[in-house]
Design a protein around this motif. Structure first.
Motif, PDB file in Angstrom:
ATOM      1  N   LEU A 152       0.821  -1.223   0.000  1.00  0.00           N
ATOM      2  CA  LEU A 152       0.000   0.000   0.000  1.00  0.00           C
ATOM      3  C   LEU A 152       0.850   1.265   0.000  1.00  0.00           C
ATOM      4  N   LYS A 153       2.151   1.108   0.237  1.00  0.00           N
ATOM      5  CA  LYS A 153       3.073   2.246   0.158  1.00  0.00           C
ATOM      6  C   LYS A 153       3.038   2.882  -1.234  1.00  0.00           C
ATOM      7  N   THR A 154       2.745   2.078  -2.235  1.00  0.00           N
ATOM      8  CA  THR A 154       2.660   2.570  -3.622  1.00  0.00           C
ATOM      9  C   THR A 154       1.610   3.667  -3.766  1.00  0.00           C
ATOM     10  N   VAL A 155       0.509   3.542  -3.016  1.00  0.00           N
ATOM     11  CA  VAL A 155      -0.546   4.572  -3.058  1.00  0.00           C
ATOM     12  C   VAL A 155       0.042   5.908  -2.597  1.00  0.00           C
ATOM     13  N   ASN A 156       0.864   5.856  -1.555  1.00  0.00           N
ATOM     14  CA  ASN A 156       1.494   7.075  -1.037  1.00  0.00           C
ATOM     15  C   ASN A 156       2.543   7.629  -1.996  1.00  0.00           C
ATOM     16  N   LYS A 157       3.222   6.730  -2.698  1.00  0.00           N
ATOM     17  CA  LYS A 157       4.201   7.171  -3.699  1.00  0.00           C
ATOM     18  C   LYS A 157       3.504   7.927  -4.828  1.00  0.00           C
ATOM     19  N   ASN A 158       2.393   7.375  -5.312  1.00  0.00           N
ATOM     20  CA  ASN A 158       1.635   8.048  -6.384  1.00  0.00           C
ATOM     21  C   ASN A 158       1.112   9.402  -5.912  1.00  0.00           C
ATOM     22  N   ASP A 159       0.669   9.453  -4.655  1.00  0.00           N
ATOM     23  CA  ASP A 159       0.172  10.707  -4.073  1.00  0.00           C
ATOM     24  C   ASP A 159       1.295  11.743  -3.989  1.00  0.00           C
TER      25      ASP A 159
ATOM     26  N   GLN B 237       4.050  11.892  -5.826  1.00  0.00           N
ATOM     27  CA  GLN B 237       4.380  12.336  -7.191  1.00  0.00           C
ATOM     28  C   GLN B 237       3.368  13.372  -7.673  1.00  0.00           C
ATOM     29  N   LYS B 238       2.104  13.122  -7.381  1.00  0.00           N
ATOM     30  CA  LYS B 238       1.041  14.039  -7.803  1.00  0.00           C
ATOM     31  C   LYS B 238       1.178  15.391  -7.107  1.00  0.00           C
TER      32      LYS B 238
ATOM     33  N   LYS C  44       5.211   7.600 -12.593  1.00  0.00           N
ATOM     34  CA  LYS C  44       5.741   6.398 -13.223  1.00  0.00           C
ATOM     35  C   LYS C  44       6.520   5.576 -12.207  1.00  0.00           C
ATOM     36  N   ASP C  45       6.754   4.325 -12.550  1.00  0.00           N
ATOM     37  CA  ASP C  45       7.380   3.399 -11.606  1.00  0.00           C
ATOM     38  C   ASP C  45       8.900   3.499 -11.635  1.00  0.00           C
ATOM     39  N   VAL C  46       9.393   4.606 -11.093  1.00  0.00           N
ATOM     40  CA  VAL C  46      10.835   4.754 -10.871  1.00  0.00           C
ATOM     41  C   VAL C  46      11.019   5.031  -9.381  1.00  0.00           C
ATOM     42  N   PRO C  47      12.181   4.725  -8.817  1.00  0.00           N
ATOM     43  CA  PRO C  47      12.387   5.010  -7.399  1.00  0.00           C
ATOM     44  C   PRO C  47      12.305   6.511  -7.114  1.00  0.00           C
ATOM     45  N   VAL C  48      11.623   6.849  -6.024  1.00  0.00           N
ATOM     46  CA  VAL C  48      11.562   8.235  -5.561  1.00  0.00           C
ATOM     47  C   VAL C  48      12.483   8.363  -4.349  1.00  0.00           C
ATOM     48  N   VAL C  49      13.421   9.312  -4.433  1.00  0.00           N
ATOM     49  CA  VAL C  49      14.354   9.570  -3.341  1.00  0.00           C
ATOM     50  C   VAL C  49      13.908  10.840  -2.624  1.00  0.00           C
TER      51      VAL C  49
ATOM     52  N   ASP D 267       7.187  22.236   6.030  1.00  0.00           N
ATOM     53  CA  ASP D 267       5.807  21.836   5.740  1.00  0.00           C
ATOM     54  C   ASP D 267       5.579  20.448   6.338  1.00  0.00           C
ATOM     55  N   ASP D 268       4.896  20.416   7.481  1.00  0.00           N
ATOM     56  CA  ASP D 268       4.718  19.156   8.202  1.00  0.00           C
ATOM     57  C   ASP D 268       3.936  18.131   7.378  1.00  0.00           C
ATOM     58  N   LEU D 269       2.901  18.591   6.695  1.00  0.00           N
ATOM     59  CA  LEU D 269       2.092  17.691   5.868  1.00  0.00           C
ATOM     60  C   LEU D 269       2.938  17.040   4.774  1.00  0.00           C
ATOM     61  N   LEU D 270       3.700  17.857   4.056  1.00  0.00           N
ATOM     62  CA  LEU D 270       4.532  17.317   2.983  1.00  0.00           C
ATOM     63  C   LEU D 270       5.622  16.405   3.541  1.00  0.00           C
ATOM     64  N   ALA D 271       6.144  16.729   4.718  1.00  0.00           N
ATOM     65  CA  ALA D 271       7.166  15.869   5.349  1.00  0.00           C
ATOM     66  C   ALA D 271       6.614  14.457   5.548  1.00  0.00           C
ATOM     67  N   HIS D 272       5.406  14.361   6.082  1.00  0.00           N
ATOM     68  CA  HIS D 272       4.775  13.048   6.282  1.00  0.00           C
ATOM     69  C   HIS D 272       4.597  12.320   4.950  1.00  0.00           C
ATOM     70  N   LYS D 273       4.192  13.070   3.931  1.00  0.00           N
ATOM     71  CA  LYS D 273       3.970  12.445   2.614  1.00  0.00           C
ATOM     72  C   LYS D 273       5.283  11.951   2.002  1.00  0.00           C
ATOM     73  N   ILE D 274       6.377  12.676   2.243  1.00  0.00           N
ATOM     74  CA  ILE D 274       7.685  12.240   1.733  1.00  0.00           C
ATOM     75  C   ILE D 274       8.131  10.957   2.430  1.00  0.00           C
ATOM     76  N   TYR D 275       8.033  10.936   3.762  1.00  0.00           N
ATOM     77  CA  TYR D 275       8.436   9.722   4.487  1.00  0.00           C
ATOM     78  C   TYR D 275       7.615   8.516   4.024  1.00  0.00           C
ATOM     79  N   ALA D 276       6.319   8.730   3.786  1.00  0.00           N
ATOM     80  CA  ALA D 276       5.442   7.613   3.409  1.00  0.00           C
ATOM     81  C   ALA D 276       5.577   7.217   1.940  1.00  0.00           C
ATOM     82  N   GLY D 277       5.858   8.201   1.070  1.00  0.00           N
ATOM     83  CA  GLY D 277       5.812   7.941  -0.371  1.00  0.00           C
ATOM     84  C   GLY D 277       7.151   7.661  -1.024  1.00  0.00           C
ATOM     85  N   ALA D 278       8.247   8.091  -0.395  1.00  0.00           N
ATOM     86  CA  ALA D 278       9.572   7.878  -1.002  1.00  0.00           C
ATOM     87  C   ALA D 278       9.991   6.412  -0.865  1.00  0.00           C
ATOM     88  N   ASP D 279      10.729   5.924  -1.855  1.00  0.00           N
ATOM     89  CA  ASP D 279      11.311   4.578  -1.769  1.00  0.00           C
ATOM     90  C   ASP D 279      12.606   4.609  -0.973  1.00  0.00           C
TER      91      ASP D 279
END
Length: 462
Positions: A266-273, A275-276, A283-288, A349-361
């Motif tokens: 389900l981490k993939t859902v956060n990765k797509n979010d 990226q958006k 796309k399916d490339v690693p996000v750092v 940006d606390d919200l974006l920080a959470h999204k980075i931790y959850a969505g990055a590979d």
């Protein structure tokens, strides 16, 4: 039951400029849960919300609030010293009277022990702002039987901040001249408060085991390595914890989809979010990811040097933070040069920080030095595999079972390690194993608190 007086110049949720406040807000709560009786003392800054936190007048220029079950926080009032818009600095730099401000705080912290009939076994000091406490305890209270058996512990959060003042200010401390010596507060003709704390405290610790060794070298000792070597038999390292009530992908309301090691897909859902949100192609490339102050010692010198090499790889980069203009300009130029590859966000940006931790590979943290570091521990909890330089707390928390480490500080080793991480990423089975290992690591405050209790016991025996 051990009783501790915890002294800190900043404590979450009352006042904060950095990580010291987070530690000072979290550790006492964990200590209390393990049976330690804790009281906290901090200055009463004007930015402390008295109504919100239900402060009540407790005595002579002292207010009180309660956190946890029964932790009293004593606030020391002095409008001339603490009624200011920020804690330590203004637009012109450090407040000119910081020596007087924090010597007053240290003196009052000791006085209120007797005023409120506190019985601490140990006074736990934190950083230079509290370092006169062990000095005044020796100079002014050694003959008072009420203070006879009190021991002191000093936690060094970052040796780069030492509280150094001109020698002309020494008389303001009200100490005998004998304390202004090589074996006391004197440091290259100036007053050094951190040195005083290291010299006079019974026990010293840093916020990671590796950092306790690093600071005994000329590279990381900031001129105090000789004294730290001398006191190495009293020097320990305890890794900070993180607050899993805030940082846990299973219950994080800031992220697109909650997940755990059991449903890590389900981490993939956060990765797509992510990226958006960052306007990157989905796309399916690693996000750092990176969440950091954009300054040299956080590794931005080698990141900016290696950026072309990194961007030639099949990946995307998301950076969040603020800092030095020179690095912000270089990163902005790179984002322009590599559209769809880099997203730079110069903000806190606390919200974006959470999204980075959850969505990055992967999570990049190539700090030149790092006393403890929290970013790598948070990224592990979210299964974002850390890429770190082998220093301080990074070396204590990241290894080949849960991340990637490079051992020579430079842009080439950094780029090669990113490349190595990408190669493992293509092996989905191996990567999944790495992610689960990362998420199952325990960096809770309870773990840290148990180690602090052992240090308190050691201090009592001295």
């Amino acid at each position: 039951m051990i009783e501790v007086l915890y002294c800190s110049s900043e404590v979450v949720p009352f006042a904060k400029t950095g990580g010291l406040a987070d530690v000072s807000g979290a550790l006492p709560l964990s200590l209390e849960k393990l049976g330690v009786k804790v009281n906290i003392v901090m200055p009463l800054y004007s930015l402390v919300d008295r109504a919100k936190f239900k402060l009540s007048k407790a005595g002579n220029a002292t207010y009180k609030a309660v956190i946890g079950s029964r932790i009293n926080i004593f606030f020391i009032e002095n409008k001339a010293f603490f009624d200011r818009p920020s804690l330590y600095t203004d637009s012109n730099g450090d407040y000119k009277d910081n020596l007087e401000r924090f010597s007053y705080y240290c003196n009052r912290s000791l006085a209120l022990i007797k005023e409120f009939s506190l019985k601490p076994d140990v006074i736990h000091c934190n950083d230079w702002q509290t370092c006169l406490i062990p000095v005044y305890l020796k100079a002014n209270y050694s003959k008072d039987p009420y203070y006879k058996n009190i021991k002191t512990l000093l936690t060094l959060h970052n040796l780069g901040y030492q509280g150094i003042f001109p020698k002309e200010e020494y008389p303001k401390l009200g100490l005998d001249n004998s304390f202004f010596s090589v074996d006391g507060l004197e440091f290259y003709g100036k007053v050094n408060l951190l040195k005083a704390g290291i010299r006079f405290c019974d026990i010293i610790n840093t916020v990671s085991p590796r950092y306790s060794r690093d600071i005994q070298t000329s590279e990381f000792g900031f001129g105090l390595e000789g004294l730290l070597k001398e006191r190495s038999d009293r020097l320990y390292g305890i890794l900070n914890g993180i607050d899993y009530s805030i940082w846990d992908p299973r219950k994080d309301d800031f992220i697109a989809r909650k997940f755990s090691p059991e449903d890590v897909h389900l981490k993939t859902v956060n990765k797509n979010d992510l990226q958006k949100v960052c306007s990157l192609p989905q796309k399916d490339v690693p996000v750092v990811g990176m969440v950091s102050r954009i300054v040299e010692h956080k590794g931005f010198d080698i990141i900016c040097e290696a950026i072309d090499k990194i961007c030639s790889l099949p990946l995307q980069v998301v950076i969040l933070g603020k800092g030095e203009d020179r690095y912000e300009k270089l990163l902005k130029a790179a984002a322009k040069k590599y559209p769809g590859k880099i997203s730079v966000n110069f903000a806190f940006d606390d919200l974006l920080a959470h999204k980075i931790y959850a969505g990055a590979d992967m999570f990049l943290m190539p700090s030149q030095y790092e006393p403890c570091g929290l970013g790598q521990m948070i990224s592990l909890k979210y299964g974002s595999i850390p890429i770190v330089f082998n220093t301080g707390g990074l070396a204590d928390s990241v290894n080949e079972d849960n991340g990637f480490v490079f051992y020579k500080y430079g842009c080439n080793p950094l780029a090669e390690t990113v490349k190595k991480a990408l190669a493992v990423y293509t092996d989905k089975k191996e990567w999944a194993k790495l992610v689960v290992n990362a998420m199952e690591a325990d960096f809770s405050w309870e773990r840290s608190a148990r180690q602090y209790i052992k240090l308190y016991e050691k201090a009592k025996e001295i």
